[in-house]
Design a protein around this motif. Structure first.
Motif, mmCIF file in Angstrom:
data_model
loop_
_atom_site.group_PDB
_atom_site.id
_atom_site.type_symbol
_atom_site.label_atom_id
_atom_site.label_comp_id
_atom_site.label_asym_id
_atom_site.label_seq_id
_atom_site.Cartn_x
_atom_site.Cartn_y
_atom_site.Cartn_z
ATOM 1 N N PRO A 19 -2.935 2.021 7.120
ATOM 2 C CA PRO A 19 -2.502 0.642 6.845
ATOM 3 C C PRO A 19 -3.697 -0.293 6.685
ATOM 4 O O PRO A 19 -4.761 -0.044 7.253
ATOM 5 N N ALA A 72 7.004 -0.601 6.846
ATOM 6 C CA ALA A 72 5.862 0.002 7.522
ATOM 7 C C ALA A 72 6.234 1.395 8.024
ATOM 8 O O ALA A 72 7.420 1.710 8.164
ATOM 9 N N PHE A 109 4.665 0.641 1.290
ATOM 10 C CA PHE A 109 4.729 -0.247 2.454
ATOM 11 C C PHE A 109 4.222 -1.630 2.067
ATOM 12 O O PHE A 109 3.344 -1.762 1.210
ATOM 13 N N GLY A 118 -2.705 -5.050 9.246
ATOM 14 C CA GLY A 118 -1.472 -4.848 8.489
ATOM 15 C C GLY A 118 -0.347 -4.324 9.338
ATOM 16 O O GLY A 118 -0.284 -4.545 10.539
ATOM 17 N N GLN A 119 0.524 -3.576 8.689
ATOM 18 C CA GLN A 119 1.761 -3.147 9.321
ATOM 19 C C GLN A 119 1.589 -1.821 10.045
ATOM 20 O O GLN A 119 2.085 -0.807 9.603
ATOM 21 N N TRP A 132 0.825 -1.200 0.000
ATOM 22 C CA TRP A 132 0.000 0.000 0.000
ATOM 23 C C TRP A 132 0.860 1.251 0.000
ATOM 24 O O TRP A 132 2.062 1.203 0.252
ATOM 25 N N HIS A 189 10.834 1.399 4.416
ATOM 26 C CA HIS A 189 9.792 1.848 3.497
ATOM 27 C C HIS A 189 10.433 2.208 2.165
ATOM 28 O O HIS A 189 11.649 2.361 2.069
#
Length: 161
Positions: free
Chosen positions: A147, A104, A48, A151-152, A35, A109
């Protein structure tokens, strides 16, 4: 009450496979929940995801390319003495055998430098992850405000150097 439980269970069973519908497989590697955040044209964007290595040997993410940006760099943010720092990871990032690395907010990243077009919520941003074994993973980052669920949210505890 049992009908409510049965309905909730059925909904959970249907939703479970959808949680990983955006995953990408490349041999023993899986790229999960890619994402990005919204950004304006000419500005920098971010990427990410989590890379899972089910293989028996470590793999290094060496570089990333995208037609959506002038250049893509791998970065790591870290907090030191109350100051957030960000460093390019020119040597790449090692994903250990049987392990994973989260890209993340607040950790590893992607920096998508000088975006060629605006990234709006719901759009897809194509990136190519290039690993040390020569394999390339074509991935689309979904542009969203937060996120993915489950998720992260935090990279802590998942960094491997």
């Amino acid at each position: 009450m049992s009908r409510l439980f049965a309905a909730a269970f059925a909904l959970a069973a249907l939703a479970a496979p959808l949680a990983h519908a955006g995953d990408y497989k490349l041999g023993a590697l899986t790229v999960r929940q890619p994402w990005s955040r919204p950004a304006q044209a000419g500005m920098n964007g971010v990427g990410f995801f989590t890379v899972v290595n089910a293989g028996k040997t470590p793999v290094t993410l060496q570089r990333v390319e995208s037609p959506a940006a002038a250049k893509v760099e791998i970065h790591q943010s870290a907090m030191a003495n109350g100051v957030m720092t960000m460093r390019r990871q020119d040597a790449g990032v090692v994903v250990p055998a049987g392990g994973q690395v989260a890209f993340a907010p607040g950790g590893y990243h992607l920096m998508l430098l000088s975006l060629k077009a605006a990234q709006g919520v719901g759009q897809k941003v194509p990136v190519t992850l290039i690993f040390d074994n020569g394999r390339k993973a074509q991935v689309e980052l979904t542009v969203q405000l937060a996120p993915p669920p489950g998720g992260q949210a935090s990279p802590m505890g998942e960094h491997h150097h």
